[in-house]
Design a protein around this motif. Structure first.
Motif, PDB file in Angstrom:
ATOM      1  N   TRP A  71     -28.089 -10.291  77.394  1.00  0.00           N
ATOM      2  CA  TRP A  71     -27.225 -11.288  76.755  1.00  0.00           C
ATOM      3  C   TRP A  71     -27.157 -12.600  77.524  1.00  0.00           C
ATOM      4  O   TRP A  71     -26.509 -13.551  77.078  1.00  0.00           O
ATOM      5  CB  TRP A  71     -25.804 -10.743  76.594  1.00  0.00           C
ATOM      6  N   SER A 103     -22.941 -10.010  67.156  1.00  0.00           N
ATOM      7  CA  SER A 103     -23.950 -10.464  68.119  1.00  0.00           C
ATOM      8  C   SER A 103     -23.325 -11.524  69.038  1.00  0.00           C
ATOM      9  O   SER A 103     -22.480 -12.309  68.621  1.00  0.00           O
ATOM     10  CB  SER A 103     -25.161 -11.046  67.388  1.00  0.00           C
ATOM     11  N   PRO A 108     -26.053  -7.610  71.951  1.00  0.00           N
ATOM     12  CA  PRO A 108     -26.508  -8.751  72.764  1.00  0.00           C
ATOM     13  C   PRO A 108     -27.672  -9.472  72.108  1.00  0.00           C
ATOM     14  O   PRO A 108     -28.597  -8.833  71.585  1.00  0.00           O
ATOM     15  CB  PRO A 108     -26.901  -8.106  74.101  1.00  0.00           C
ATOM     16  N   LEU A 151     -23.970 -13.878  73.034  1.00  0.00           N
ATOM     17  CA  LEU A 151     -24.742 -14.265  74.205  1.00  0.00           C
ATOM     18  C   LEU A 151     -23.838 -15.085  75.120  1.00  0.00           C
ATOM     19  O   LEU A 151     -22.846 -15.659  74.686  1.00  0.00           O
ATOM     20  CB  LEU A 151     -25.993 -15.063  73.810  1.00  0.00           C
ATOM     21  N   VAL A 188     -18.104  -8.608  79.944  1.00  0.00           N
ATOM     22  CA  VAL A 188     -18.776  -8.142  78.726  1.00  0.00           C
ATOM     23  C   VAL A 188     -18.394  -6.698  78.428  1.00  0.00           C
ATOM     24  O   VAL A 188     -18.086  -6.336  77.277  1.00  0.00           O
ATOM     25  CB  VAL A 188     -20.295  -8.308  78.874  1.00  0.00           C
TER      26      VAL A 188
END
Length: 374
Positions: free
Chosen positions: A267, A289, A359, A291, A340
């Motif tokens: 990520w 999703s 990710p 990042l 995360v």
């Protein structure tokens, strides 16, 4: 970063666009508090200045010259002296001379009294004019200050009402976030319940990890070509400062690495623009999703998340050797990987319910974070 925004009372529009609604409310509340604090300091300084006694400046006037009355009195005195001298030489004065002498003395006395009265009246008139002028100026200042105070009071009442509303919204959001966080911590495994309570300490810097294996100079050119589709919106000097900051301060904290290995997390991305991050997330087509990218404008990170409503961006503050979202009373994590892992189960905001599920990795042949690990 928050102190810099409050000291300058300015935030870049692109940076503001990356904030969530909750972060915008908290930031606006802090900026309003700073404005009120500065206004109170200015009011206290004005009160101290007004408490000092005001000394009226003496006005420059013309020099007082001898009036015509004074000249006439002097002439009469000279005539009286000459007449007295003549009569004294002539012997005993007659009755007519004594009458003339008495008339001259009376005229001189009347002229002196008239001259003194004229001087006294002129001085009194001048003092009254000066007093009236000072009173007029003071009245103008009082009216002006009263008008300014009334306008300030009206604006202050409006700002206080708006601040109270935003403060209640921010307080409600923080309480919801804490309630959800505490509920998630109580519902987890028995390991945390059985572990003794410890005082939270500042995370220690781990040793510098080795470079990833894929950064072998033989496998890639020593000066890799940058992504041609990436549009840089910042100057080269600012980008060099961000790269230097990452190498000197973030690599020792294992920023960008997975939690249990020395490989780069899928990520993690390098310096990306907001537009490029949106394109990567939308290409996946899967809500959840996410990042984490290095911010192109500040020394920090931005978490980009794809929800059903579209792309959302959250700033991550890394100024205290820990990682937390920008705001007040946010949870701090020792590494980006811990942040995360935590938000895989706990939503980022209580309203959006954002969970980090999928990710979003690299899509080009060369990773966009090569310049950070050179």
């Amino acid at each position: 970063m928050l102190k810099q925004i409050l000291s300058e009372m300015y935030i870049d529009p692109d940076l503001l666009a990356e904030l969530s609604e909750e972060q915008k409310q908290i930031l606006f509340f802090k900026m309003r508090e700073e404005q009120i604090r500065r206004w109170k300091e200015r009011e206290a300084a004005m009160e101290r200045k007004e408490s000092l006694p005001v000394k009226p400046r003496p006005k420059k006037g013309k020099l007082i010259h001898v009036s015509s009355v004074d000249v006439l009195v002097e002439q009469l005195l000279a005539c009286f002296d000459n007449f007295t001298l003549v009569t004294s030489k002539a012997g005993s004065p007659s009755s007519s001379s004594r009458n003339i002498q008495q008339m001259l003395a009376d005229s001189i006395n009347r002229m002196k009294a008239y001259a003194f009265h004229q001087k006294k009246e002129s001085m009194k008139k001048k003092q009254e004019e000066e007093i009236n002028q000072i009173e007029e100026e003071r009245t103008k200042q009082i009216c002006k200050s009263w008008k300014e105070d009334s306008e300030w009071q009206a604006s202050l009442r409006k700002s206080k009402a708006a601040d109270e509303k935003r403060r209640s919204l921010a307080k409600q959001a923080r309480e919801d976030y804490k309630r959800l966080s505490l509920g998630a911590q109580k519902g987890r495994g028995g390991e945390r319940l059985q572990s003794p309570l410890r005082i939270p300490q500042k995370p220690k810097r781990p040793p510098l990890p080795p470079k990833p294996q894929f950064l072998n100079p033989g496998a890639y050119p020593q000066k890799p070509l940058r992504n041609q589709g990436l549009v840089r919106t910042v100057s080269s000097s600012a980008q060099e400062d961000i790269i230097r900051w990452f190498k000197e301060e973030q690599l020792p904290l294992r920023a960008g690495y997975q939690k249990t290995s020395d490989t780069i997390a899928p990520w993690f991305h390098g310096i990306l623009t907001l537009k490029k991050a949106n394109e990567l997330l939308l290409s996946t087509g899967m809500p959840g999703s996410f990042l984490i990218r290095v911010s192109e404008r500040i020394k920090g990170y931005a978490l980009s998340h794809l929800s059903e409503d579209g792309c959302k961006h959250f700033l991550i503050d890394a100024s205290a050797d820990a990682y937390s979202f920008l705001g007040v009373d946010q949870l701090q994590h020792a590494t980006l990987a811990d942040l995360v892992e935590y938000h895989k189960e706990e939503p980022i905001t209580s309203l959006g319910k954002e969970l980090l599920l999928y990710p979003c990795g690299q899509q080009d042949q060369l990773p966009d974070y090569l310049e950070l690990f050179e």
